[in-house]
Design a protein around this motif. Sequence first.
Motif, PDB file in Angstrom:
ATOM      1  N   GLY A 182      -1.791 -33.804 -34.969  1.00 41.56           N
ATOM      2  CA  GLY A 182      -2.995 -34.158 -35.697  1.00 41.56           C
ATOM      3  C   GLY A 182      -4.031 -34.427 -34.217  1.00 41.56           C
ATOM      4  N   THR A 183      -5.129 -35.025 -34.669  1.00 37.71           N
ATOM      5  CA  THR A 183      -6.128 -35.370 -33.696  1.00 37.71           C
ATOM      6  C   THR A 183      -5.759 -36.836 -33.261  1.00 37.71           C
ATOM      7  OG1 THR A 183      -7.592 -34.143 -34.848  1.00 37.71           O
ATOM      8  CG2 THR A 183      -8.686 -35.635 -33.240  1.00 37.71           C
ATOM      9  N   ASP A 184      -5.882 -36.922 -31.816  1.00 37.29           N
ATOM     10  CA  ASP A 184      -5.504 -38.285 -30.872  1.00 37.29           C
ATOM     11  C   ASP A 184      -6.546 -39.169 -31.258  1.00 37.29           C
ATOM     12  OD1 ASP A 184      -5.018 -40.235 -29.716  1.00 37.29           O
ATOM     13  OD2 ASP A 184      -5.151 -39.344 -27.487  1.00 37.29           O
ATOM     14  N   VAL A 185      -6.301 -40.305 -31.982  1.00 38.64           N
ATOM     15  CA  VAL A 185      -7.489 -41.310 -32.138  1.00 38.64           C
ATOM     16  C   VAL A 185      -8.274 -41.722 -31.163  1.00 38.64           C
ATOM     17  CG1 VAL A 185      -7.881 -43.326 -33.331  1.00 38.64           C
ATOM     18  CG2 VAL A 185      -5.974 -41.987 -34.314  1.00 38.64           C
ATOM     19  N   ASN A 186      -7.806 -42.042 -29.929  1.00 37.59           N
ATOM     20  CA  ASN A 186      -8.391 -42.240 -28.811  1.00 37.59           C
ATOM     21  C   ASN A 186      -9.267 -41.297 -28.208  1.00 37.59           C
ATOM     22  OD1 ASN A 186      -7.370 -44.939 -29.178  1.00 37.59           O
ATOM     23  ND2 ASN A 186      -5.478 -44.656 -28.057  1.00 37.59           N
ATOM     24  N   SER A 187      -8.549 -39.886 -27.789  1.00 33.19           N
ATOM     25  CA  SER A 187      -9.139 -39.096 -26.881  1.00 33.19           C
ATOM     26  C   SER A 187      -9.806 -38.045 -27.810  1.00 33.19           C
ATOM     27  CB  SER A 187      -8.111 -38.465 -26.052  1.00 33.19           C
ATOM     28  OG  SER A 187      -7.157 -37.770 -26.773  1.00 33.19           O
ATOM     29  N   GLY A 188      -9.523 -37.841 -29.144  1.00 31.37           N
ATOM     30  CA  GLY A 188     -10.190 -37.032 -30.037  1.00 31.37           C
ATOM     31  C   GLY A 188      -9.618 -35.382 -29.590  1.00 31.37           C
ATOM     32  N   VAL A 189      -8.552 -35.397 -28.975  1.00 31.75           N
ATOM     33  CA  VAL A 189      -7.880 -34.195 -28.566  1.00 31.75           C
ATOM     34  C   VAL A 189      -6.814 -33.730 -29.659  1.00 31.75           C
ATOM     35  CG1 VAL A 189      -6.332 -32.878 -26.763  1.00 31.75           C
ATOM     36  CG2 VAL A 189      -8.126 -34.598 -25.916  1.00 31.75           C
ATOM     37  N   ALA A 190      -6.807 -32.621 -29.791  1.00 29.40           N
ATOM     38  CA  ALA A 190      -5.882 -32.091 -30.850  1.00 29.40           C
ATOM     39  C   ALA A 190      -4.593 -31.939 -30.300  1.00 29.40           C
ATOM     40  CB  ALA A 190      -6.405 -30.753 -31.791  1.00 29.40           C
ATOM     41  N   ARG A 191      -3.312 -32.389 -30.947  1.00 30.47           N
ATOM     42  CA  ARG A 191      -2.086 -32.402 -30.294  1.00 30.47           C
ATOM     43  C   ARG A 191      -1.125 -31.626 -31.268  1.00 30.47           C
ATOM     44  NH1 ARG A 191      -0.825 -38.478 -29.272  1.00 30.47           N
ATOM     45  NH2 ARG A 191      -0.935 -38.552 -31.440  1.00 30.47           N
ATOM     46  N   TYR A 192      -0.288 -30.506 -30.996  1.00 29.46           N
ATOM     47  CA  TYR A 192       0.555 -29.741 -31.793  1.00 29.46           C
ATOM     48  C   TYR A 192      -0.097 -29.182 -33.063  1.00 29.46           C
ATOM     49  CZ  TYR A 192       3.148 -32.961 -28.479  1.00 29.46           C
ATOM     50  OH  TYR A 192       3.569 -33.870 -27.606  1.00 29.46           O
ATOM     51  N   LEU A 196      -4.337 -24.542 -36.033  1.00 28.98           N
ATOM     52  CA  LEU A 196      -4.306 -24.459 -37.509  1.00 28.98           C
ATOM     53  C   LEU A 196      -5.265 -25.597 -37.852  1.00 28.98           C
ATOM     54  CD1 LEU A 196      -0.643 -23.620 -38.249  1.00 28.98           C
ATOM     55  CD2 LEU A 196      -2.576 -21.883 -38.021  1.00 28.98           C
ATOM     56  N   PRO A 197      -6.522 -25.256 -38.541  1.00 27.57           N
ATOM     57  CA  PRO A 197      -7.415 -26.396 -38.725  1.00 27.57           C
ATOM     58  C   PRO A 197      -6.813 -27.394 -39.758  1.00 27.57           C
ATOM     59  CG  PRO A 197      -8.397 -23.894 -39.089  1.00 27.57           C
ATOM     60  CD  PRO A 197      -7.006 -23.897 -38.643  1.00 27.57           C
ATOM     61  N   PHE A 198      -6.002 -27.095 -40.927  1.00 26.12           N
ATOM     62  CA  PHE A 198      -5.475 -27.949 -41.786  1.00 26.12           C
ATOM     63  C   PHE A 198      -4.575 -28.908 -41.062  1.00 26.12           C
ATOM     64  CE2 PHE A 198      -2.025 -24.722 -41.730  1.00 26.12           C
ATOM     65  CZ  PHE A 198      -1.094 -25.476 -42.015  1.00 26.12           C
ATOM     66  N   LEU A 199      -4.039 -28.654 -39.864  1.00 25.75           N
ATOM     67  CA  LEU A 199      -3.276 -29.741 -39.200  1.00 25.75           C
ATOM     68  C   LEU A 199      -3.902 -30.691 -38.356  1.00 25.75           C
ATOM     69  CD1 LEU A 199      -0.137 -27.710 -37.765  1.00 25.75           C
ATOM     70  CD2 LEU A 199      -0.182 -29.229 -39.765  1.00 25.75           C
ATOM     71  N   MET A 200      -5.458 -30.646 -38.176  1.00 27.32           N
ATOM     72  CA  MET A 200      -6.138 -31.375 -37.416  1.00 27.32           C
ATOM     73  C   MET A 200      -6.034 -32.871 -37.844  1.00 27.32           C
ATOM     74  SD  MET A 200      -7.531 -29.712 -34.977  1.00 27.32           S
ATOM     75  CE  MET A 200      -8.792 -30.693 -34.461  1.00 27.32           C
ATOM     76  N   ASP A 201      -5.882 -33.277 -39.347  1.00 30.37           N
ATOM     77  CA  ASP A 201      -5.584 -34.421 -39.775  1.00 30.37           C
ATOM     78  C   ASP A 201      -4.243 -34.911 -39.958  1.00 30.37           C
ATOM     79  OD1 ASP A 201      -8.290 -34.817 -40.169  1.00 30.37           O
ATOM     80  OD2 ASP A 201      -8.202 -33.943 -42.244  1.00 30.37           O
ATOM     81  N   GLY A 202      -3.264 -34.042 -39.282  1.00 28.37           N
ATOM     82  CA  GLY A 202      -1.952 -34.304 -39.430  1.00 28.37           C
ATOM     83  C   GLY A 202      -1.307 -33.840 -40.500  1.00 28.37           C
ATOM     84  N   ILE A 203       0.215 -34.172 -40.543  1.00 28.01           N
ATOM     85  CA  ILE A 203       0.943 -33.653 -41.577  1.00 28.01           C
ATOM     86  C   ILE A 203       0.996 -34.902 -42.565  1.00 28.01           C
ATOM     87  CG2 ILE A 203       3.261 -32.958 -42.285  1.00 28.01           C
ATOM     88  CD1 ILE A 203       3.416 -31.834 -39.472  1.00 28.01           C
TER      89      ILE A 203
END
Length: 511
Positions: A182-192, A196-203
């Motif tokens: 998902g998106t790192d809360v501190n840096s805003g960088v997408a991780r892993y 895929l857009p639907f994974l931006m908010d995490g699983i």
Amino acid sequence: MDVLHNLAFGFSHALTIQNLLYCALGCTVGTLVGLLPGLGPLSTISLLLPLTYSIPTGGALIMLAGIYYGAQYGDSVSAITMKIPHASSIVACIDGYQMTLKGKTGLALFTAGISSFIGGTVAIIVLSTMAPALGEVGFLFGPADYCALMLLGFFCVSFVSAGSLLNGLAMAMIGVLLGMVGTDVNSGVARYTMNLPFLMDGIGLISIALGCFGIAEVVKNLDNKNVLTPFNGKIKLMPTWPEFKRILPSALRGSVIGSVLGILPGGGPTIAQFAAYAADKRFSKYKHEIGTGCIEGVAGQAAADEAAARTSFIPLMAIGIPENAVMALMMAAFIVKGIQPGPNMIASHPDLFWGLVASMWVGNCFLVLLNVPLVRYWLSVFKIPYVVLFPAILFFCCIGTYSINNSLDDIYTTAVFGLIGYLFLRLDMEAAPLMLGFILGPMLEENFRRAMLLSRGEFSIFVTRPISGTLLSVIAIVVVWQTTAFFRAAKKKRLVAQTAASIRSDSSVAV
């Protein structure tokens, strides 16, 4: 005496006909919500929140609270009978479903019901006697203390896993990696996210839980090619006296653990169930049976689940800080009615505070009266042939995971984790440590970063703070104890192998 006087004052408000009806309605809706996969108290309270405008203040708060703690018991029903968990009933899938496979579903459901009653009662006593003082305990925990607490949870993973310690740690690490998506809360960088857009908010937690437990179990049953016969046997509901004596210590132990963890922000029923299960695997007289369908594995987590659901009201009403999303909605309900939760609430609105506390015990009685007689009806699901039942289970899993975000991507994610969970089952690797890592991993990372920011990068903050230092000392003791046990077991295994080899050699010589 003041507490008894205040409780009598609270019961005078909670036992009115109007508030009794709202309490019964909340408990009934909460139980039904708990039975449906994916549809938890959060979504239900958010849907019903606009209705509170037309409901009296006391009745509205009592009804919403009943939905919350009523859903905790309903969660365990679906987990025990069909291995379809919610976030707060993941641990119930372990021993509860094993009891179902042994034909002890009625006993498991009764154990969950009576343990929930014990846990709720203990939490209400804590809530009524020490709410103002315990509410300030949350202020004593800083980021370093929470980080040490989460780390302790990882080192206790062997108590949650019934298999080997290495497999349990590996599954926990997989859960941590999944929690990083998902998106790192501190840096805003997408991780892993693999772009895929639907994974931006995490699983989603529900997608993993329903996939690794519910769908994986369905696939396993179909793969075994066994025709599961309908349940036609005699339903054993009431435990024997020896069984009840086994329930009581675990329920009391889980009640204390749930009451404590319910006070801490970020705690609540989800973490309390794992902590209670770990305590049972360490201190129970029957710890070697836990994980194979043991009654203690159901009693402890059910009591902790219910206790944490009630004591989570302490930070909200005593300090004015909601500790989870459900409590945030409850706070919104307070504010809608013109009430500001906080230190002055008890003095400014004693009728609401003590009326809500008293209604929790009334709701406790409603849940027992409602659910224990219905156990026989919950068991009627086993009268349905499995060839008809498994499509219904898959359907409810899909509806539950879709209802969270109204997205088909969540259904695909659940299906993928269903196949992954089936693979874990084939490899004899449990999904419970994975869920523990998925829950604790992001919390550990967040609090570690906060601690580093506050200390300007100095790791000494974990040692100099009394709470975190104490917890790290406990972790060191656990590591030494686990290492010693591991080498002792390896030595014993080697001696057994040598003895068997010598016996075989002696036998060949004799021949």
